[in-house]
Design a protein around this motif. Structure first.
Motif, PDB file in Angstrom:
ATOM      1  N   LYS A 168      -3.139  -5.855  20.427  1.00 20.70           N
ATOM      2  CA  LYS A 168      -2.117  -4.795  20.331  1.00 20.70           C
ATOM      3  C   LYS A 168      -2.707  -3.383  20.352  1.00 20.70           C
ATOM      4  CE  LYS A 168       1.519  -7.436  18.109  1.00 20.70           C
ATOM      5  NZ  LYS A 168       2.223  -7.750  16.875  1.00 20.70           N
ATOM      6  N   ASN A 169      -3.916  -3.225  19.840  1.00 21.99           N
ATOM      7  CA  ASN A 169      -4.448  -1.864  19.715  1.00 21.99           C
ATOM      8  C   ASN A 169      -5.649  -1.553  20.601  1.00 21.99           C
ATOM      9  OD1 ASN A 169      -3.064  -0.163  17.560  1.00 21.99           O
ATOM     10  ND2 ASN A 169      -3.239  -2.154  16.554  1.00 21.99           N
ATOM     11  N   GLU A 199      -0.314   4.095   7.347  1.00 18.96           N
ATOM     12  CA  GLU A 199      -1.591   3.419   7.582  1.00 18.96           C
ATOM     13  C   GLU A 199      -1.506   1.928   7.296  1.00 18.96           C
ATOM     14  OE1 GLU A 199      -4.809   5.265   5.516  1.00 18.96           O
ATOM     15  OE2 GLU A 199      -4.360   7.230   6.340  1.00 18.96           O
ATOM     16  N   ALA A 200      -0.517   1.535   6.501  1.00 19.17           N
ATOM     17  CA  ALA A 200      -0.455   0.126   6.082  1.00 19.17           C
ATOM     18  C   ALA A 200       0.194  -0.774   7.130  1.00 19.17           C
ATOM     19  CB  ALA A 200       0.312   0.018   4.764  1.00 19.17           C
ATOM     20  N   LEU A 201       0.826  -0.168   8.136  1.00 12.11           N
ATOM     21  CA  LEU A 201       1.465  -0.984   9.167  1.00 12.11           C
ATOM     22  C   LEU A 201       0.760  -0.751  10.492  1.00 12.11           C
ATOM     23  CD1 LEU A 201       5.176  -0.117   8.298  1.00 12.11           C
ATOM     24  CD2 LEU A 201       4.048  -2.287   7.826  1.00 12.11           C
ATOM     25  N   ASN A 202       0.726  -1.795  11.305  1.00  9.06           N
ATOM     26  CA  ASN A 202       0.120  -1.672  12.628  1.00  9.06           C
ATOM     27  C   ASN A 202       1.074  -0.862  13.522  1.00  9.06           C
ATOM     28  OD1 ASN A 202      -0.964  -1.972  15.132  1.00  9.06           O
ATOM     29  ND2 ASN A 202      -1.053  -4.208  15.080  1.00  9.06           N
ATOM     30  N   PRO A 203       0.671   0.330  13.955  1.00  9.92           N
ATOM     31  CA  PRO A 203       1.607   1.178  14.709  1.00  9.92           C
ATOM     32  C   PRO A 203       2.043   0.557  16.035  1.00  9.92           C
ATOM     33  CG  PRO A 203      -0.608   2.104  14.743  1.00  9.92           C
ATOM     34  CD  PRO A 203      -0.638   0.986  13.774  1.00  9.92           C
ATOM     35  N   GLU A 204       1.213  -0.319  16.582  1.00 16.59           N
ATOM     36  CA  GLU A 204       1.541  -0.912  17.882  1.00 16.59           C
ATOM     37  C   GLU A 204       2.369  -2.184  17.752  1.00 16.59           C
ATOM     38  OE1 GLU A 204       1.064   0.299  20.867  1.00 16.59           O
ATOM     39  OE2 GLU A 204       0.036   2.074  20.100  1.00 16.59           O
ATOM     40  N   SER A 205       2.613  -2.591  16.515  1.00 14.28           N
ATOM     41  CA  SER A 205       3.403  -3.807  16.320  1.00 14.28           C
ATOM     42  C   SER A 205       4.888  -3.452  16.330  1.00 14.28           C
ATOM     43  CB  SER A 205       3.018  -4.412  14.967  1.00 14.28           C
ATOM     44  OG  SER A 205       3.641  -5.646  14.822  1.00 14.28           O
ATOM     45  N   THR A 206       5.726  -4.433  16.656  1.00 12.77           N
ATOM     46  CA  THR A 206       7.168  -4.199  16.549  1.00 12.77           C
ATOM     47  C   THR A 206       7.592  -4.535  15.119  1.00 12.77           C
ATOM     48  OG1 THR A 206       7.630  -6.451  17.199  1.00 12.77           O
ATOM     49  CG2 THR A 206       7.626  -4.797  18.954  1.00 12.77           C
ATOM     50  N   ALA A 234      -3.865  -4.380   4.153  1.00  6.49           N
ATOM     51  CA  ALA A 234      -2.469  -4.650   3.790  1.00  6.49           C
ATOM     52  C   ALA A 234      -2.029  -6.001   4.365  1.00  6.49           C
ATOM     53  CB  ALA A 234      -1.570  -3.536   4.308  1.00  6.49           C
ATOM     54  N   HIS A 270       0.466   4.324   1.592  1.00  6.68           N
ATOM     55  CA  HIS A 270       0.746   5.077   2.824  1.00  6.68           C
ATOM     56  C   HIS A 270       1.228   4.120   3.896  1.00  6.68           C
ATOM     57  CE1 HIS A 270      -0.972   8.570   0.997  1.00  6.68           C
ATOM     58  NE2 HIS A 270      -2.125   7.953   0.791  1.00  6.68           N
ATOM     59  N   ASP A 316      -5.968   1.148   6.392  1.00  4.49           N
ATOM     60  CA  ASP A 316      -5.327   0.307   5.386  1.00  4.49           C
ATOM     61  C   ASP A 316      -4.617  -0.903   5.983  1.00  4.49           C
ATOM     62  OD1 ASP A 316      -6.035   1.434   3.065  1.00  4.49           O
ATOM     63  OD2 ASP A 316      -4.199   2.583   2.740  1.00  4.49           O
ATOM     64  N   PHE A 317      -4.248  -0.836   7.264  1.00  3.32           N
ATOM     65  CA  PHE A 317      -3.359  -1.882   7.733  1.00  3.32           C
ATOM     66  C   PHE A 317      -4.015  -3.269   7.753  1.00  3.32           C
ATOM     67  CE2 PHE A 317      -4.259  -1.538  12.463  1.00  3.32           C
ATOM     68  CZ  PHE A 317      -4.211  -2.895  12.766  1.00  3.32           C
ATOM     69  N   ASP A 334      -3.694  -8.278  16.262  1.00  3.59           N
ATOM     70  CA  ASP A 334      -3.315  -6.916  15.877  1.00  3.59           C
ATOM     71  C   ASP A 334      -4.347  -5.868  16.269  1.00  3.59           C
ATOM     72  OD1 ASP A 334      -0.693  -6.872  14.149  1.00  3.59           O
ATOM     73  OD2 ASP A 334      -1.717  -8.747  13.779  1.00  3.59           O
ATOM     74  N   PHE A 352       0.824  -1.210   0.000  1.00  2.00           N
ATOM     75  CA  PHE A 352       0.000   0.000   0.000  1.00  2.00           C
ATOM     76  C   PHE A 352       0.861   1.265   0.000  1.00  2.00           C
ATOM     77  CE2 PHE A 352      -4.446  -1.298   0.968  1.00  2.00           C
ATOM     78  CZ  PHE A 352      -4.231  -2.652   0.805  1.00  2.00           C
ATOM     79  N   ARG A 361       7.976  -6.143   3.577  1.00  2.00           N
ATOM     80  CA  ARG A 361       6.945  -7.145   3.861  1.00  2.00           C
ATOM     81  C   ARG A 361       6.390  -7.722   2.560  1.00  2.00           C
ATOM     82  NH1 ARG A 361       1.764  -5.413   7.335  1.00  2.00           N
ATOM     83  NH2 ARG A 361       1.516  -3.975   5.613  1.00  2.00           N
TER      84      ARG A 361
END
Lengths: 496, 291
Positions: B183-184, A367-374, B164, A364, B160-161, B179, A362, A427
């Motif tokens: 996590k959120n 927005e395409a990644l989970n912000p809370e993930s490592t 994605a 952006h 989007d996540f 996720d 994607f 990814r």
């Protein structure tokens, strides 16, 4: 504006956002400031311009607390004589005032040449411009491009006022990603307008961008002012941001050296999309030239296709339809031997397409990644990573990053925009799907990373994978994609 | 050195929810110690049992509601994704039916059934009766968590996540559970659990007080497990509460409240103090996590 080196430190409650010891904007020059997205270019400029709220962020400029810095004459004069064009046009405009009122607010009212500036920015001022000026800005109107041009008009009015006065002042004009919502034609108009004024009178200007195509355009069409310009780049070294001279020669040489891959497509059809998919009351037409006859999109293995269209036409929408992420009213496509249509159940994509035959990166990364993930969490979630240890993830990361194991434990929300984009791409590349769709893959990347991404694309091609690209970065992709592999997209309203 | 000595204070100021949790636990310990010293033995045993039973039901409701809320939220999401409209509407109708019954009325009906079960000698042990009380309350509060689960999933589906990750072949169940929810949404879920705990204490005390008039000639509060609401509804506790009002006109009797009327005063204090603390924990939690 005096060209001194500034030490700037900006921190939020829990972490440092930017720390730089040599931030410099040369006086009476146009500085093109490049660097990966999210590295802190805008924050540093806003701090210097006195636009950061000391209650929200801890800001120190040259060892001085920002509250004290704001009482000095410098930021006041910069604001009074200069202008700051924000990256996101919507946040700059006041929804309670018409565009016309905003164009004449405060010191802008005394500035000359409004009609001429608007005419230039609207390529001859279309008839409905007068009507547009009466509009109160809303999220959906005017369009992003129109809002951006309105802000540029304000900045040019102030520059013209400066030229008319003809007196040297302490001023700074900051253009933060001024062409982010404009297509290449308007980008060229903006550059011509800015550099034409600069020819008439030297002023201090900071042009923040990660759009490297501007460099090519400046060298091609405005070579006479190149010596009066300063090209700088900010890079992250450990936790510290460093400002360096940008080697334009190296960039142009690299750009000139880009060639399409030698890989010969092996003719096995991987993806076929019929022209005429219908969604949201619009028909999406694929063709070989800008207004050419409808033609299906064919992707075979080892091939790199480039899908071009004006901003907002529906490039992302089309690939989302093909990926089964949006419901279409009409779609005929084939991935390998699997036929897809508007009636295909989502479960089919889940079982047979996603991550197996086809994947999509994607545009952006934010927005395409989970912000809370490592970082490790993002890669470990992939089906291909099951049971893999840290060594495997580090090997993957080394393709696009120069980091150690600690990086794996970093949360996505703490990465810079460029790092997020590289992780987002990684990814997609890590999966071994036959078809890879990349939506604006070079967004927010510096040119070193862009080079690495292009090298990875080549390796994918050599491995027999098919790649479909969407990008506005024509300067780079026109060099690496064969002309016969370029497709154009246009939209028609159904029933017209 | 100065910084280190200020650290716990700074930490507590930043985490006011933790501060209120400590205040609550500290308050209960002080009341317990005072009662241990000055309350007579049988009353102390009743009060201890009432506190433990109430906390047990509160915890039980939180756990069961979480499980039911998660299961129902996930099921509704799966049905809507699979476009299984019939089952989706049946479940939605059922949940809306539950939603339409005021919680207090629903729990009261559950108590009527509990009375019948006790009369029929089906539920004999105190534990089974407490579990029944907790289960009934859970039925009427689990939708709070179910709604939150769906709301969180829906919110992230628009970003989007999720798409994605789907495009990368990652299973939807993993995306939703790990996720989105883990996590959120941990803080949101924890906040809702605190609220459910508070609702349960409030409902339990209110209902026990209401049913103190007796649900049948054979079954009354004396047959039900002891809870804080039940203990407050006892005649001697009510007399202790009345003593508080007389202390307003006879200041000399204030001291007696803390030595001679401890059962009722302690019970009332624990109920009110607990609800105030939970309210403040919940508010501070929202502020700290910017929910």
């Amino acid at each position: 504006m005096t060209s001194t080196r500034h030490t700037i430190h900006i921190a939020a409650a829990d972490r440092t956002l930017v720390s730089i010891k040599n931030f410099e904007i040369p006086e009476n020059k146009i500085t093109l400031l490049l660097g990966e997205s999210g590295i802190g270019k805008s924050l540093m400029s806003k701090a210097l311009f006195g636009l950061l709220d000391p209650d929200e962020l801890s800001v120190r400029i040259d060892g001085e607390d920002s509250a004290k810095y704001l009482t000095r004459a410098e930021p006041r004069e910069l604001q009074q004589n200069g202008f700051f064009v924000f990256q996101e046009p919507s946040t700059h405009l006041n929804p309670l005032l018409t565009l016309k009122s905003q164009l004449n607010e405060g010191s802008l009212s005394a500035a000359p040449n409004e009609a001429a500036i608007l005419s230039e920015l609207w390529s001859g001022a279309p008839a409905d411009l007068a009507h547009l000026l009466e509009v109160y800005p809303k999220p959906y109107r005017p369009s992003g491009g129109e809002k951006q041009r309105m802000l540029l008009a304000m900045a040019f009015k102030k520059i013209d006022a400066l030229i008319e006065r003809g007196v040297a002042t302490r001023e700074l004009f900051v253009f933060d990603e001024p062409t982010g919502s404009l297509d290449n034609a308007y980008r060229d108009i903006f550059l011509a307008m800015l550099l034409d004024r600069f020819r008439r009178m030297k002023f201090t200007c900071l042009l923040i961008t990660h759009d490297y195509s501007m460099i090519g355009k400046i060298f091609e069409s405005h070579a006479d002012v190149v010596s009066e310009m300063s090209f700088k780049e900010v890079v992250l070294k450990g936790e510290i941001v460093v400002q360096e001279e940008f080697d334009t020669g190296a960039y142009l040489k690299w750009l000139g050296g880009l060639r399409p891959s030698e890989t010969v497509p092996q003719g096995r059809r991987l993806l076929h999309v019929e022209s005429g998919a219908e969604v949201f009351g619009r028909r999406l037409i694929l063709s070989r030239s800008r207004d050419g006859a409808p033609t299906p999109l064919e992707l075979t293995n080892g091939e790199l296709l480039y899908l071009k269209a004006a901003s907002g036409t529906g490039k992302t929408t089309l690939v989302k339809l093909v990926m089964g992420l949006l419901r279409s009213e009409r779609l005929t496509a084939q991935v390998g031997d699997a036929a897809l249509s508007y009636a295909t159940h989502r479960r089919f994509w889940q079982r047979h397409i996603w991550g197996k035959r086809m994947t999509m990166v994607f545009q952006h990364a934010d927005e395409a990644l989970n912000p809370e993930s490592t970082v490790k969490g993002v890669l470990a979630a992939l089906p291909s990573s099951r049971g893999q240890g840290e060594a495997y993830f580090m090997n993957l990361l080394r393709e696009l990053f120069d980091v150690d194991e600690r990086f794996l434990r970093k949360k996505v929300k703490h990465l810079s925009g460029g790092q997020k984009q590289r992780l987002n791409l990684l990814r997609g590349f890590a999966l071994d799907t036959d078809v890879l769709i990349l939506d604006e893959p070079l967004n927010g990347l510096d040119f070193e990373s862009a080079g690495k991404v292009i090298a990875m694309l080549r390796r994918k091609q050599e491995a027999g994978k098919g790649i479909l690209l969407i990008s506005h970065n024509e300067e780079i992709f026109d060099n690496i994609v064969r002309p016969e592999n370029v497709y154009h997209l246009r939209a028609e309203i159904i029933g017209h | 050195m100065t910084n280190q000595s200020h650290l716990p204070r700074t930490l507590l100021r930043a985490r006011r929810d933790l501060l209120w949790l400590l205040v609550w636990i500290g308050g209960l310990i002080i009341v317990g110690a005072w009662d241990f010293a000055f309350l007579n033995q049988p009353a102390l045993a009743r009060l201890s049992r009432a506190v433990l039973n109430t906390l047990f039901v509160g915890t039980f409701v939180v756990c069961v509601s979480c499980l039911m809320g998660w299961l129902s939220g996930i099921t509704l999401h799966a049905l809507s994704e699979a476009r299984n409209t019939f089952l989706y509407y049946v479940l939605t109708f059922l949940f809306n039916l539950i939603r339409s019954i005021p919680q207090i009325v629903g729990v009261l009906i559950g108590y009527v059934v509990l009375t019948l079960l006790i009369r029929a000698d089906v539920l004999r042990s105190e534990l089974s009766q407490l579990i029944w009380m907790g289960s009934v309350i859970s039925v009427f509060v689990f939708l709070e968590i179910s709604d939150l689960v769906r709301e969180r999933i829906q919110h992230f589906k628009n970003l989007d996540f999720v798409d994605a990750m789907l495009c990368c072949g990652i299973k939807e169940s993993r995306i939703v559970n790990v996720d989105i929810l883990f996590k959120n949404s941990r803080a949101h879920l924890l906040h809702k659990m605190i609220s459910v705990f508070g609702i349960t204490i409030f409902l339990l005390c209110s209902i026990d007080f209401i049913v103190s008039v007796g649900l049948s000639t054979d079954v009354s509060l004396s047959n039900f497990p002891m809870t804080l609401g039940g203990l407050l509804a006892k005649l001697d506790s009510k007399q202790d509460i009345l003593a508080i009002s007389s202390a307003f006109t006879d200041f000399g009797s204030i001291g007696a409240l803390f030595f001679e009327h401890l059962q009722g005063v302690s019970t009332a204090f624990i109920i009110v103090f607990t609800l105030i603390c939970i309210y403040n924990i919940s508010n501070a939690f929202v502020k700290r996590h910017r929910l």
